[in-house]
Design a protein around this motif. Structure first.
Motif, PDB file in Angstrom:
ATOM      1  N   GLY A  79       8.625   7.837   3.597  1.00  0.00           N
ATOM      2  CA  GLY A  79       7.334   7.419   4.136  1.00  0.00           C
ATOM      3  C   GLY A  79       6.664   6.318   3.348  1.00  0.00           C
ATOM      4  N   LEU A  80       5.352   6.504   3.097  1.00  0.00           N
ATOM      5  CA  LEU A  80       4.553   5.459   2.441  1.00  0.00           C
ATOM      6  C   LEU A  80       4.804   5.377   0.939  1.00  0.00           C
ATOM      7  CD1 LEU A  80       1.284   6.017   4.502  1.00  0.00           C
ATOM      8  CD2 LEU A  80       2.839   4.073   4.673  1.00  0.00           C
ATOM      9  N   GLN A  81       5.671   6.261   0.433  1.00  0.00           N
ATOM     10  CA  GLN A  81       6.058   6.105  -0.982  1.00  0.00           C
ATOM     11  C   GLN A  81       6.817   4.795  -1.198  1.00  0.00           C
ATOM     12  OE1 GLN A  81       8.124   9.605  -2.358  1.00  0.00           O
ATOM     13  NE2 GLN A  81       6.415  10.907  -1.751  1.00  0.00           N
ATOM     14  N   GLU A  84       3.718   0.298  -3.063  1.00  0.00           N
ATOM     15  CA  GLU A  84       2.931   0.443  -4.298  1.00  0.00           C
ATOM     16  C   GLU A  84       1.660  -0.373  -4.142  1.00  0.00           C
ATOM     17  OE1 GLU A  84       3.911   2.284  -6.790  1.00  0.00           O
ATOM     18  OE2 GLU A  84       5.986   2.630  -6.171  1.00  0.00           O
ATOM     19  N   ILE A 105       3.505  11.374   7.915  1.00  0.00           N
ATOM     20  CA  ILE A 105       3.776  10.255   6.992  1.00  0.00           C
ATOM     21  C   ILE A 105       2.445   9.605   6.558  1.00  0.00           C
ATOM     22  CG2 ILE A 105       4.725   7.897   6.893  1.00  0.00           C
ATOM     23  CD1 ILE A 105       7.132   8.926   8.534  1.00  0.00           C
ATOM     24  N   GLY A 109       0.770   9.920   2.705  1.00  0.00           N
ATOM     25  CA  GLY A 109       0.721   8.695   1.892  1.00  0.00           C
ATOM     26  C   GLY A 109      -0.586   7.943   2.001  1.00  0.00           C
ATOM     27  N   LYS A 110      -1.661   8.637   2.400  1.00  0.00           N
ATOM     28  CA  LYS A 110      -2.884   7.861   2.668  1.00  0.00           C
ATOM     29  C   LYS A 110      -3.458   7.186   1.430  1.00  0.00           C
ATOM     30  CE  LYS A 110      -5.770  11.941   3.337  1.00  0.00           C
ATOM     31  NZ  LYS A 110      -6.550  12.671   4.325  1.00  0.00           N
ATOM     32  N   ASP A 111      -3.128   7.719   0.238  1.00  0.00           N
ATOM     33  CA  ASP A 111      -3.599   7.060  -0.987  1.00  0.00           C
ATOM     34  C   ASP A 111      -2.875   5.728  -1.210  1.00  0.00           C
ATOM     35  OD1 ASP A 111      -1.302   8.662  -1.310  1.00  0.00           O
ATOM     36  OD2 ASP A 111      -1.459   8.465  -3.492  1.00  0.00           O
ATOM     37  N   ARG A 112      -1.832   5.463  -0.443  1.00  0.00           N
ATOM     38  CA  ARG A 112      -1.109   4.179  -0.588  1.00  0.00           C
ATOM     39  C   ARG A 112      -1.647   3.096   0.350  1.00  0.00           C
ATOM     40  NH1 ARG A 112       3.918   4.844  -3.990  1.00  0.00           N
ATOM     41  NH2 ARG A 112       3.496   6.942  -4.710  1.00  0.00           N
TER      42      ARG A 112
END
Ligand code: SAM
Length: 235
Positions: A79-81, A84, A105, A109-112
């Motif tokens: 996912g959003l991993q 960066e 997903i 990954g919302k912190d990304r």
């Protein structure tokens, strides 16, 4: 489909990508979308994220064949991993998966998403889950499209940061799609109504446990909402 010729489904996703953006395409089997957009000179840089090794290798091959290894980075990640903070991704695309998977997903990954201004998603099913996620996470739905390709109906949703109020019917059928009211939209919901009628009949025959009663009520509510939308009645 190839890196110069997308399916209609992915062409519509591509059409919503802003010019000169930094893109992350998540679930980028073959990297068709970022390679196509780079070939058209539409994006500055891209990340193609893939969680499965085979599609990741196919994506890496296509990026190399197109000579884009310096501008499209293919990453094996969940996912959003794949992105960066320092990538400064502005636009995210996630296409060709179920709405529930796309939502998980986005949620995981919302912190990304710090620099992300636009998210373009193409769920194969259950777009409502993404619309609900958008509302809860202060994104609003700025555009939507619906299309028929190879006998399948697909929806494309464009999210941008902001708040908006949506009714239950908006979340179910799409606040923009219901106003565009295309033939494909009409056909999708007429088909869905028929399917729900069949479900209601089957549920009526089943033993009336609390769970069955609740399910019937939920399906019935959806039927009423969609009937009103198709009949142009306000809910
Ligand atoms: N996006 C392309 C398209 O629309 O044609 C490919 C769609 S393909 C059906 C879905 C792809 O998403 C597969 O390659 C799958 O491995 C990948 N995928 C599924 N879950 C993922 C995740 N959590 N992170 C990254 N990729 C994922």
């Amino acid at each position: 489909m190839n890196t110069n010729q997308l399916s209609e489904r992915l062409s519509i996703v591509a059409s919503f990508v802003p010019k000169d953006t930094v893109l992350a395409d998540i679930g980028s089997d073959h990297a068709y979308l970022p390679c196509y957009l780079m070939n058209k000179g539409k994006i500055r840089r891209a990340i193609a994220g893939e969680v499965v090794k085979g599609p990741f290798e196919a994506a890496s091959r296509n990026v190399a064949l197109n000579g884009f290894t310096d501008r499209i980075e293919v990453r094996l990640a969940n996912g959003l991993q794949a992105i960066e903070e320092t990538d400064h991704v502005e636009t995210v695309t996630i296409a060709g998966m179920g709405g529930t998977l796309i939502t998980s997903i986005l949620e995981a990954g919302k912190d990304r998403l710090t620099h992300v201004q636009r998210i373009i998603v193409q769920p194969n099913l259950h777009a409502i889950a993404i619309r609900e996620w958008a509302v809860e996470n202060e994104f609003c739905i700025v555009d939507e499209e619906i299309l028929l390709e190879d006998s399948k109906i697909y929806e494309v949703l464009v999210l941008e940061r902001g708040t908006a109020e949506y009714s239950k019917a908006d979340l179910l059928v799409g606040p923009v799609l219901r106003h565009k009211r295309s033939n494909v939209f009409q056909a999708k919901w007429e088909r869905e109504l028929q399917e729900w009628q069949r479900v209601i009949k089957a549920l009526e025959k089943a033993e009336q446990t609390e769970e069955i009663k609740q399910k019937r009520a939920n399906v019935q509510e959806n039927i009423e909402l969609v009937r009103k939308v198709l009949a142009h009645e306000e809910e």
